[in-house]
Write an enzyme that holds these catalytic residues in place. Structure first.
Site, PDB file in Angstrom:
ATOM      1  N   GLY A  71      -7.924   5.245   7.270  1.00 17.87           N
ATOM      2  CA  GLY A  71      -8.890   5.367   8.477  1.00 17.87           C
ATOM      3  C   GLY A  71      -8.371   4.268   9.771  1.00 17.87           C
ATOM      4  N   ALA A  72      -7.724   3.032   9.141  1.00 26.41           N
ATOM      5  CA  ALA A  72      -7.159   2.026  10.193  1.00 26.41           C
ATOM      6  C   ALA A  72      -5.528   2.132  10.031  1.00 26.41           C
ATOM      7  CB  ALA A  72      -7.640   0.956   9.530  1.00 26.41           C
ATOM      8  N   SER A  73      -5.079   2.648   9.196  1.00 27.58           N
ATOM      9  CA  SER A  73      -3.274   2.569   9.210  1.00 27.58           C
ATOM     10  C   SER A  73      -2.991   3.726   8.390  1.00 27.58           C
ATOM     11  CB  SER A  73      -3.092   1.382   8.423  1.00 27.58           C
ATOM     12  OG  SER A  73      -3.281   1.606   6.859  1.00 27.58           O
ATOM     13  N   THR A  74      -1.778   4.013   8.717  1.00 30.78           N
ATOM     14  CA  THR A  74      -0.703   5.146   8.209  1.00 30.78           C
ATOM     15  C   THR A  74       0.465   4.512   7.677  1.00 30.78           C
ATOM     16  OG1 THR A  74       0.359   7.029   8.590  1.00 30.78           O
ATOM     17  CG2 THR A  74       0.258   5.458  10.506  1.00 30.78           C
ATOM     18  N   GLN A  75       1.058   4.974   6.334  1.00 32.62           N
ATOM     19  CA  GLN A  75       2.266   4.485   5.980  1.00 32.62           C
ATOM     20  C   GLN A  75       3.122   5.552   5.891  1.00 32.62           C
ATOM     21  OE1 GLN A  75      -0.970   3.862   4.519  1.00 32.62           O
ATOM     22  NE2 GLN A  75      -0.936   2.036   5.507  1.00 32.62           N
ATOM     23  N   GLU A 123       0.788  -1.128   0.115  1.00 31.63           N
ATOM     24  CA  GLU A 123       0.040  -0.049  -0.122  1.00 31.63           C
ATOM     25  C   GLU A 123       0.885   1.057  -0.108  1.00 31.63           C
ATOM     26  OE1 GLU A 123      -3.842   2.046   2.599  1.00 31.63           O
ATOM     27  OE2 GLU A 123      -2.949   0.013   3.185  1.00 31.63           O
TER      28      GLU A 123
END
Length: 404
Positions: A154-158, A124
């Site tokens: 909404g659920a993760s950051t990269q 992602e």
């Protein structure tokens, strides 16, 4: 390409030009971008497939009929379905594949197992890196520094960036080290995806942490909350049979920032220094990423700050001042009656969101105050995010002539 995210599903239709498989891919345009809410994780398997019909019906209208059977598609789910667990998520994806295969002419490249999947968090981030650098034209020459990308879902950051060559040699081995070959050139990237630190999950973490801290002092259903507007009463469901908690807002910027630092877990054991937060190894931006390299943020980073007037190019102290004004109520008090004021009154978590975004970029990822940060929802009319990068990878990896 369908982005089945945690908060909603988004469909992108791209038009490419590539005369032969050895030629570089050229993007003509993004012919269609449409979205729907909520995400697939909110539906039962029986309803998950039909939830995509409004998107795919528009794709049928946009793509010429003679190209329907020649237009490959894929569905990539992200952190929302990862959080459901394997058994439930596989049932949802099975039902989505069966529904699309039965109703629509677009060939799903890779079938059920390859074409309708939960995307790994590292892919992602890397696909988002490809998207931004492809659109900026930074993949055409070795002399142009590539951009670092920071995505907030909404659920993760990269986070993904290409460390300076000297730092690539000392970067710890592991999943965070990603070797990418694109257009006959090799890139050594740093990447990491933080599941549970997307904006919606961060809200829950902060609410629960405030409850936990309050209950350590005095169990009470009425708990003061520094990140909510002063005197606002806000209900939050607890994870146990107890009644829902009642928060009373305080609008205290500094105390809210302390909660952000707390949930980022900067004091976690760092097994492979240097670390960013939660004990995760990360080369320091200040040392490992070239000063001339641009920094791009998008998704919820953009959605929660752009409406409040943060310019498309800024430095972290500017975001810090905006956060203080929102948390204190000064920003809202200065707004005339209008749509933005109504939206802020209707969404009480503006202070919390901004405090988390600022804390994530500054205290978590440790972007220096003097570095310029660019915000972009689109570049040259094309949505940022991972979808374009994933579509380009699909063209590279799949033998489309055989499949279509």
């Amino acid at each position: 390409m369908i982005d089945a995210g945690s908060a909603g599903s988004r469909l992108h239709v791209y038009r490419f030009r590539q005369c032969a498989s050895v030629d570089p891919v050229q993007l003509k345009d993004e012919a269609l971008f449409v979205q729907t809410i909520p995400g697939l994780s909110s539906y039962t398997p029986e309803l998950a497939g039909p939830s995509l019909d409004p998107l795919l019906e528009q794709a049928l209208e946009t793509i010429p009929i003679h190209s329907h059977k020649k237009t490959p598609m894929a569905i990539r789910a992200t952190a929302g379905l990862r959080l459901l667990g394997q058994e439930q998520s596989e049932k949802v994806l099975d039902a989505v594949y069966d529904h699309i295969y039965a109703r629509y002419p677009f060939p799903i490249i890779g079938g059920r197992q390859g074409g309708v999947t939960i995307m790994d968090g590292k892919d992602e981030g890397v696909y988002a890196w490809i998207t931004v650098n492809f659109l900026l034209g930074h993949l055409k020459s070795k002399d142009i520094p590539t951009a670092a990308v920071f995505d907030l879902g909404g659920a993760s950051t990269q986070i993904v960036f290409e460390p300076d060559p000297s730092d690539q040699n000392i970067m710890e081995e592991g999943d965070h080290k990603y070797t990418l070959t694109y257009d006959n050139r090799q890139y050594v990237l740093y990447q990491h995806s933080y599941l549970g630190y997307g904006l919606m999950e961060a809200r829950k973490r902060m609410h629960r942490r405030i409850l936990q801290l309050a209950e350590q002092v005095k169990p009470d259903l009425h708990v003061t909350h520094p990140c909510l507007p002063r005197n606002l009463e806000f209900s939050f469901p607890k994870n146990d049979p107890s009644p829902e908690a009642k928060f009373i807002g305080q609008g205290l910027h500094d105390a809210c920032t302390d909660i952000v630092k707390d949930i980022l877990n900067k004091n976690a054991i760092c097994m492979a220094p240097p670390c960013s937060f939660d004990g995760i190894h990360q080369p320091l931006i200040a040392e490992a990423f070239a000063e001339e390299g641009p920094i791009y943020i998008f998704s919820y980073f953009y959605d929660r700050t752009h409406p409040l007037g943060l310019p498309p190019s800024f430095k972290l102290p500017e975001l810090g001042r905006l956060t203080e004004k929102v948390c204190s109520g000064e920003y809202l008090d200065s707004l005339p009656d209008g749509d933005l004021r109504d939206e802020m009154l209707d969404r009480p978590e503006w202070c919390l969101d901004l405090a988390f975004i600022y804390g994530l970029l500054s205290h978590g990822y440790e972007i220096p105050d003097h570095r310029e940060i660019k915000m972009a929802k689109k570049i040259d009319g094309v949505e940022t995010g991972w979808c374009l990068g994933a579509a380009i990878a699909l063209l590279d990896e799949a033998d489309l002539e055989q499949n279509v």
